[in-house]
Enzyme design. Sequence first.
Site, PDB file in Angstrom:
ATOM      1  N   ASP A  49      21.895  14.939   8.229  1.00 33.52           N
ATOM      2  CA  ASP A  49      20.939  14.623   7.173  1.00 33.52           C
ATOM      3  C   ASP A  49      21.333  15.321   5.877  1.00 33.52           C
ATOM      4  OD1 ASP A  49      18.177  13.629   6.302  1.00 33.52           O
ATOM      5  OD2 ASP A  49      18.055  15.779   5.897  1.00 33.52           O
ATOM      6  N   GLY A  50      21.449  14.553   4.808  1.00 32.44           N
ATOM      7  CA  GLY A  50      21.937  15.101   3.558  1.00 32.44           C
ATOM      8  C   GLY A  50      20.953  15.998   2.837  1.00 32.44           C
TER       9      GLY A  50
ATOM     10  N   SER B 193      30.322   6.067  -3.754  1.00 36.77           N
ATOM     11  CA  SER B 193      30.301   7.383  -4.396  1.00 36.77           C
ATOM     12  C   SER B 193      31.312   8.368  -3.814  1.00 36.77           C
ATOM     13  CB  SER B 193      28.888   7.972  -4.354  1.00 36.77           C
ATOM     14  OG  SER B 193      28.323   7.890  -3.068  1.00 36.77           O
TER      15      SER B 193
ATOM     16  N   ASP C 142      21.032   9.591  -3.302  1.00 35.21           N
ATOM     17  CA  ASP C 142      20.748   8.148  -3.385  1.00 35.21           C
ATOM     18  C   ASP C 142      20.450   7.565  -2.004  1.00 35.21           C
ATOM     19  OD1 ASP C 142      23.389   8.483  -2.580  1.00 35.21           O
ATOM     20  OD2 ASP C 142      24.033   6.573  -3.424  1.00 35.21           O
TER      21      ASP C 142
ATOM     22  N   HIS D  44      27.116   4.129 -10.458  1.00 31.31           N
ATOM     23  CA  HIS D  44      28.457   4.709 -10.471  1.00 31.31           C
ATOM     24  C   HIS D  44      29.017   4.875 -11.876  1.00 31.31           C
ATOM     25  CE1 HIS D  44      28.628   3.267  -6.089  1.00 31.31           C
ATOM     26  NE2 HIS D  44      28.395   4.565  -6.117  1.00 31.31           N
TER      27      HIS D  44
END
Length: 281
Positions: free
Chosen positions: A145-146, A103, A166, A19
């Site tokens: 799903d990213g 995030s 990530d 981060h």
Amino acid sequence: MLSYQHAYHAGNFADVHKHLTLYAVIDYLLRKKTAITYVDTHAGRGLYPLNAQETQRLQEYRLGIWPVWQARAGFSDELLKAWQEALTSAQPVSESLTHYPGSPWWLGHSLREQDHLRLFELHPGEHEQLSTQGLPPHAQRVFGDGLSGLKAMLPATSPRLCVLVDPSYERKAEYQEVAETVAYTLEKARHGVVLIWYPLLPAGHHHTLLSSLKESGIRKIWRSELLLREPGEQAHGMFGSGMLVINPPWGLDNRLAAAMAEITPLLGADSRYQADWWVGE
């Protein structure tokens, strides 16, 4: 497999590394008024109470953000001081560290009216928690799903793109899937800034990711790693955190080196930070 929940690890040393890097990239991007599309492929909950049952089980934040918070008054690095001010603003009571922002918070906190934010989360429970977080109205939460979601939304509608990838890497195949998705992303958005987090584990599966990206032909890949101990000293568990930044902002390496020089000694006597160009121009 959807067993991973980041609440068990919130605020650990890898979060500090990830981060702070993300914050430094965003800080640079915000210097221009041009609109940015941010994408977080594995968003998680967004904000983590440190007194939550899951977080208290392992208390990994005590070897991560906690010593950093305790030392904040003595920091001299400007990036580090600004990051800590932002972290303070995430606390209900500014004098106490009670929550760790994930995030989605760091991205949402920086979102301007002209920017876009898409947060992907596939775990049903995590997405439900994310849906309750206070984020700007133009932050879009997506249950799905990213990696496939990122590919489906390209090319982005705004002139600039910033992606954070990530995953938990519960499956070994994810290392290759990430590499393939990133390669596709940069075919569609050649100047996009892509941040990739990966764990340093004794099995060394992250080398699949690194090798695949190098072989893909992608240029300008900067790598940084934060190690709590040397590999081989412990048979199990994550011994370090890795970050790749593709198309990094100018000066990112020096800015992070200065900030990490103050943070790293706080994380243990054996901790060290290293960075290099995995692939140059």
